[in-house]
Design an enzyme around this catalytic site. Structure first.
Site, PDB file in Angstrom:
ATOM      1  N   TYR A   3      -9.551  -1.860   3.204  1.00 54.69           N
ATOM      2  CA  TYR A   3      -9.180  -0.920   2.153  1.00 54.69           C
ATOM      3  C   TYR A   3      -7.890  -0.201   2.520  1.00 54.69           C
ATOM      4  CZ  TYR A   3     -10.230   2.683  -1.382  1.00 54.69           C
ATOM      5  OH  TYR A   3     -10.213   3.529  -2.449  1.00 54.69           O
TER       6      TYR A   3
ATOM      7  N   LYS B 170      -9.156  -4.196  -0.730  1.00 50.32           N
ATOM      8  CA  LYS B 170      -8.956  -3.322  -1.889  1.00 50.32           C
ATOM      9  C   LYS B 170      -7.600  -2.699  -1.661  1.00 50.32           C
ATOM     10  CE  LYS B 170     -10.968   0.892  -3.903  1.00 50.32           C
ATOM     11  NZ  LYS B 170      -9.793   1.147  -4.690  1.00 50.32           N
TER      12      LYS B 170
HETATM   13  C1  HMN Z   1     -12.531   4.746  -4.415  1.00 53.43           C
HETATM   14  O1  HMN Z   1     -12.343   4.542  -3.224  1.00 53.43           O
HETATM   15  O2  HMN Z   1     -13.563   5.235  -4.821  1.00 53.43           O
HETATM   16  C2  HMN Z   1     -11.521   4.446  -5.487  1.00 53.43           C
HETATM   17  O3  HMN Z   1     -11.580   3.141  -5.850  1.00 53.43           O
HETATM   18  C3  HMN Z   1     -10.161   4.939  -5.300  1.00 53.43           C
HETATM   19  C4  HMN Z   1      -9.303   4.477  -6.452  1.00 53.43           C
HETATM   20  O4  HMN Z   1      -8.503   3.399  -6.074  1.00 53.43           O
HETATM   21  C5  HMN Z   1      -8.478   5.606  -6.973  1.00 53.43           C
HETATM   22  N1  HMN Z   1      -7.417   5.932  -6.065  1.00 53.43           N
HETATM   23  C6  HMN Z   1      -7.301   7.117  -5.464  1.00 53.43           C
HETATM   24  O5  HMN Z   1      -8.104   7.993  -5.636  1.00 53.43           O
HETATM   25  C7  HMN Z   1      -6.122   7.319  -4.567  1.00 53.43           C
HETATM   26  C8  HMN Z   1      -7.862   5.256  -8.307  1.00 53.43           C
HETATM   27  O6  HMN Z   1      -8.855   4.821  -9.161  1.00 53.43           O
HETATM   28  C9  HMN Z   1      -7.142   6.478  -8.906  1.00 53.43           C
HETATM   29  O7  HMN Z   1      -8.056   7.539  -9.051  1.00 53.43           O
HETATM   30  C10 HMN Z   1      -6.546   6.148 -10.267  1.00 53.43           C
HETATM   31  O8  HMN Z   1      -5.641   5.094 -10.119  1.00 53.43           O
HETATM   32  C11 HMN Z   1      -5.859   7.355 -10.891  1.00 53.43           C
HETATM   33  O9  HMN Z   1      -4.695   7.690 -10.174  1.00 53.43           O
END
Ligand code: HMN
Length: 292
Positions: free
Chosen positions: A135, A161
């Site tokens: 990740y 990921k």
């Molecule tokens: C997780 O680990 O639960 C998520 O998948 C994280 C996810 O990749 C989110 N990234 C971050 O929080 C940095 C995104 O879904 C993000 O919230 C979204 O792209 C809005 O910026």
């Protein structure tokens, strides 16, 4: 692991207003998302507030989720912690609970060396027969491409990921490691870009609230209708940019679900929840956005 693809919400973990793990809410959210047609779930990651939960609570959330999913869609369990020992325990638990894959951020906070990070993933990959999805996310410190390639070659590491916006690395990984090395794009606002770069799926927070938008993008992409995918993506970006304005994304995603009748609960402190008045005003913003 090749069957884990498509639109995969990084599942929210519902908590009650008193911050207790909310089993009913968790079950309701899962059954709602499966009903919407999502292709998999990613549990107790950053969006799932995994780092705000005890080891036992994380296990409990996984057990409840596995029982609710009942094999209908694949489940990835995030097992990351700063301590290998704790992550290994969660890995073994995920395996015994019937998860399809595990995933972990690299150990963070201390500046661990590349060798220590590789050792961490090797230990986790050896801890169970489950495929490990590494990740890469800015929250834990983005790893360089050279490190990703070394990690990808560890036996048992079957995917990544990729939550960074430098999507050419997705293309590079697919050609350097092999087409069967699974890549999941993690920046929701870059979902279509991630797919075009070669990702097998998209994992993200906003898919808890607007799964239909991203299912439509994925569907159009798979059918080769890039124009349609791009048109829906534009709407998605607009909604996500609106979502990021309020400063407490998990609380917002939970609130949006509650407004739709899915009792997704509240976020845990130090994340803040909105007051009733704030929610009413935010809700109006989204109604207005929908009408445009
Ligand atoms: C997780 O680990 O639960 C998520 O998948 C994280 C996810 O990749 C989110 N990234 C971050 O929080 C940095 C995104 O879904 C993000 O919230 C979204 O792209 C809005 O910026």
């Amino acid at each position: 692991i090749s069957e884990i693809k498509g639109v995969i919400p990084a599942l929210l973990t519902p908590f009650t207003a008193e911050e207790e793990l909310d089993e009913k809410g968790l079950r309701a959210l899962i059954s709602h998302l499966i009903g919407e047609g999502v292709h998999g779930l990613y549990l107790v990651g950053s969006t799932g507030e995994g780092f705000l939960m005890s080891q036992d609570e994380r296990k409990k959330a996984v057990e409840i989720a596995m029982d609710e999913v009942k094999g209908r869609i694949p489940v990835i369990v995030h097992v990351g912690a700063i301590s290998t020992r704790l992550s290994k325990e969660l890995t073994v638990h995920a395996y015994e609970s019937g998860a399809d894959a595990v995933s972990s951020v690299p150990p963070f906070y201390y500046k661990f060396s590349e060798e220590q990070i590789i050792g961490y993933y090797r230990d986790l990959a050896e801890a169970s027969p489950l495929p490990m999805i590494i990740y890469n996310i800015p929250l834990a410190g983005i790893m360089g491409y050279g490190t990703l390639v070394k990690l990808a070659k560890i036996p048992g590491v079957k995917g990544i990921k990729y939550t960074s916006t430098t999507h050419f690395e997705i293309t590079q990984l697919k050609s350097d490691i092999g087409a069967d090395f699974m890549v999941y794009s993690g920046a929701d606002e870059m979902a279509l870009s991630g797919l075009l770069a070669g990702s097998d799926g998209i994992i993200g927070s906003t898919y808890n609230a607007i799964p239909d938008t991203f299912l439509a993008i994925y569907d159009a992409f798979v059918k080769g209708d890039i124009e349609r995918a791009n048109n829906v993506m534009k709407q998605g970006v607009e909604v996500i940019m609106q979502m990021l304005k309020y400063g407490s994304l998990m609380s917002l995603l939970k609130a949006i679900n509650r407004w739709a009748g899915v009792p997704a609960g509240y976020a845990r402190k130090p994340f803040s929840n909105f007051t009733e008045a704030e929610e009413a005003s935010i809700r109006k913003d989204f109604v207005a956005l929908k009408k445009r």
